[in-house]
Design a protein around this motif. Structure first.
Motif, PDB file in Angstrom:
ATOM      1  N   ASN A 135       0.931  -1.072   0.068  1.00 35.11           N
ATOM      2  CA  ASN A 135       0.031  -0.029   0.151  1.00 35.11           C
ATOM      3  C   ASN A 135       0.592   1.090  -0.065  1.00 35.11           C
ATOM      4  O   ASN A 135       0.414   2.342  -0.764  1.00 35.11           O
ATOM      5  CB  ASN A 135      -0.839   0.186   0.990  1.00 35.11           C
ATOM      6  CG  ASN A 135      -2.145  -0.927   0.986  1.00 35.11           C
ATOM      7  OD1 ASN A 135      -2.471  -1.187  -0.114  1.00 35.11           O
ATOM      8  ND2 ASN A 135      -2.751  -1.501   2.136  1.00 35.11           N
ATOM      9  N   SER A 136       2.011   1.289   0.732  1.00 36.61           N
ATOM     10  CA  SER A 136       3.031   2.356   0.751  1.00 36.61           C
ATOM     11  C   SER A 136       3.347   2.720  -0.693  1.00 36.61           C
ATOM     12  O   SER A 136       3.469   3.778  -1.040  1.00 36.61           O
ATOM     13  CB  SER A 136       3.922   2.240   1.665  1.00 36.61           C
ATOM     14  OG  SER A 136       3.547   1.678   2.816  1.00 36.61           O
ATOM     15  N   ILE A 137       3.962   1.776  -1.414  1.00 38.50           N
ATOM     16  CA  ILE A 137       4.199   1.937  -2.657  1.00 38.50           C
ATOM     17  C   ILE A 137       3.253   2.418  -3.719  1.00 38.50           C
ATOM     18  O   ILE A 137       3.191   3.349  -4.413  1.00 38.50           O
ATOM     19  CB  ILE A 137       4.671   0.649  -3.402  1.00 38.50           C
ATOM     20  CG1 ILE A 137       5.991   0.030  -2.327  1.00 38.50           C
ATOM     21  CG2 ILE A 137       5.332   0.803  -4.682  1.00 38.50           C
ATOM     22  CD1 ILE A 137       6.588  -1.151  -3.070  1.00 38.50           C
ATOM     23  N   ILE A 138       2.132   1.876  -3.590  1.00 39.98           N
ATOM     24  CA  ILE A 138       0.948   2.080  -4.362  1.00 39.98           C
ATOM     25  C   ILE A 138       0.583   3.877  -4.105  1.00 39.98           C
ATOM     26  O   ILE A 138       0.302   4.574  -4.914  1.00 39.98           O
ATOM     27  CB  ILE A 138      -0.258   1.527  -3.930  1.00 39.98           C
ATOM     28  CG1 ILE A 138      -0.263   0.068  -4.597  1.00 39.98           C
ATOM     29  CG2 ILE A 138      -1.890   2.157  -4.673  1.00 39.98           C
ATOM     30  CD1 ILE A 138      -1.189  -0.911  -4.133  1.00 39.98           C
ATOM     31  N   ASP A 139       0.689   4.166  -2.604  1.00 35.09           N
ATOM     32  CA  ASP A 139       0.540   5.427  -2.468  1.00 35.09           C
ATOM     33  C   ASP A 139       1.234   6.608  -2.683  1.00 35.09           C
ATOM     34  O   ASP A 139       1.133   7.734  -2.896  1.00 35.09           O
ATOM     35  CB  ASP A 139       0.482   5.673  -0.935  1.00 35.09           C
ATOM     36  CG  ASP A 139      -0.869   4.960  -0.016  1.00 35.09           C
ATOM     37  OD1 ASP A 139      -1.796   4.950  -0.990  1.00 35.09           O
ATOM     38  OD2 ASP A 139      -0.973   4.879   1.245  1.00 35.09           O
ATOM     39  N   SER A 140       2.714   5.766  -3.033  1.00 34.40           N
ATOM     40  CA  SER A 140       3.750   6.636  -3.360  1.00 34.40           C
ATOM     41  C   SER A 140       3.887   6.913  -4.993  1.00 34.40           C
ATOM     42  O   SER A 140       4.562   7.738  -5.346  1.00 34.40           O
ATOM     43  CB  SER A 140       5.207   6.188  -2.926  1.00 34.40           C
ATOM     44  OG  SER A 140       5.678   5.165  -3.927  1.00 34.40           O
ATOM     45  N   ILE A 141       3.036   6.181  -5.511  1.00 34.79           N
ATOM     46  CA  ILE A 141       3.152   6.576  -7.084  1.00 34.79           C
ATOM     47  C   ILE A 141       1.749   7.149  -7.701  1.00 34.79           C
ATOM     48  O   ILE A 141       0.621   6.959  -7.116  1.00 34.79           O
ATOM     49  CB  ILE A 141       3.194   5.294  -7.955  1.00 34.79           C
ATOM     50  CG1 ILE A 141       2.325   4.138  -7.693  1.00 34.79           C
ATOM     51  CG2 ILE A 141       4.727   4.433  -7.578  1.00 34.79           C
ATOM     52  CD1 ILE A 141       2.614   2.625  -8.146  1.00 34.79           C
ATOM     53  N   GLU A 142       1.955   7.881  -8.662  1.00 34.95           N
ATOM     54  CA  GLU A 142       0.785   8.403  -9.311  1.00 34.95           C
ATOM     55  C   GLU A 142       0.066   7.536 -10.449  1.00 34.95           C
ATOM     56  O   GLU A 142       0.911   7.010 -11.299  1.00 34.95           O
ATOM     57  CB  GLU A 142       1.312   9.801 -10.276  1.00 34.95           C
ATOM     58  CG  GLU A 142       1.672  10.827  -9.214  1.00 34.95           C
ATOM     59  CD  GLU A 142       2.289  11.982 -10.079  1.00 34.95           C
ATOM     60  OE1 GLU A 142       2.195  11.937 -11.364  1.00 34.95           O
ATOM     61  OE2 GLU A 142       3.146  12.726  -9.288  1.00 34.95           O
ATOM     62  N   LEU A 143      -0.952   6.857 -10.119  1.00 35.46           N
ATOM     63  CA  LEU A 143      -1.624   5.829 -11.040  1.00 35.46           C
ATOM     64  C   LEU A 143      -2.325   6.570 -12.162  1.00 35.46           C
ATOM     65  O   LEU A 143      -2.451   7.830 -12.147  1.00 35.46           O
ATOM     66  CB  LEU A 143      -2.392   5.067 -10.099  1.00 35.46           C
ATOM     67  CG  LEU A 143      -1.693   4.256  -9.218  1.00 35.46           C
ATOM     68  CD1 LEU A 143      -2.736   3.514  -8.296  1.00 35.46           C
ATOM     69  CD2 LEU A 143      -0.684   3.198 -10.067  1.00 35.46           C
TER      70      LEU A 143
END
Ligand code: NUP
Length: 216
Positions: free
Chosen positions: A208-216
């Motif tokens: 989740n932290s990686i997902i939060d750190s990237i602009e999707l």
């Protein structure tokens, strides 16, 4: 190919049981996993079949195929028969060897990823001087999918320039090897992440932290 959350999980764990334990917790946020020698040598190609059946996810087999064409064909055939959707293939062995994998993949309705430059420091020793030529060879062969390093973004950018915007580029080396997720996604369509997720005490939070750190 649409990779959910632009993250491909590298399932380099020693048992299918462990892979299932991880996927039970993470599969909601993933639709693509990468399985390589660590799991398949321990548990057989059944591990690929099992993960595919259990989660319905896309499975990329990371066997870095690098043999003569006749042997590559056998390796690719066994891999796709086990249920793989795609196979990672080395480019340095030459066009005939890569073509053998491409033809076998196509026969099975699967795809190949051509590995251009690797992400580890040793890639600079022998592979780096030819990695852009490998990318050019892939373009000439009509290959759509590529692997390039998130640890050297200048090189990843060059690979992207060679293969063009319409090609699909996935990038390992994020996290433990030093690459940054968001920076990598400037050039890559998706990142490959292994240890930063499966070795974390809380893999769900790590993902989740990686997902939060990237602009999707
Ligand atoms: O150049 C490459 N670098 C790399 O790390 C090509 C690869 N296929 N890999 C694989 O990506 C590596 O074998 C591992 O499965 C994954 C990265 O894992 P980690 O460094 O995130 O744990």
């Amino acid at each position: 190919m649409e990779v959910k959350n632009k993250i491909i999980l590298a399932l380099d764990v020693p048992t299918t049981r462990k892979a299932i334990e991880i996927m039970d917790n993470l599969s909601d946020n993933l639709n693509t996993v990468k399985i390589g020698y660590p799991l398949v040598l321990a548990e057989g190609l059944e591990s690929v079949t099992r993960i595919k059946e259990e989660y319905g996810c896309r499975v990329i087999c990371d066997f870095k195929v690098a043999d003569i064409p006749a042997t590559n064909e056998k390796i690719a055939d066994a891999t796709f028969k086990a249920g793989a959707d795609a196979l990672i293939v080395h480019g340095f062995v030459g066009e005939d060897s890569a073509a053998s994998c491409l033809e076998t993949a196509t026969k099975h309705g699967g795809e190949i990823f051509l590995l251009t430059e690797m992400s580890h420091p040793g890639a600079a020793q022998f592979l780096q001087p030819v990695s852009m030529d490998i990318a050019r060879m892939g373009v000439k062969m009509g290959i759509h999918n590529y692997v390039g390093p998130s640890t050297r973004l200048d090189r990843l950018k060059k690979i992207r320039n060679i293969i063009g915007e319409d090609s699909f580029l996935i990038s390992p080396g994020v996290g433990v090897q030093g690459g940054d997720p968001q920076d990598t996604l400037e050039f890559a369509n998706a990142i490959i992440v292994g240890r930063s997720i499966y070795l974390d005490n809380d893999p769900v939070n790590a993902l989740n932290s990686i997902i939060d750190s990237i602009e999707l």
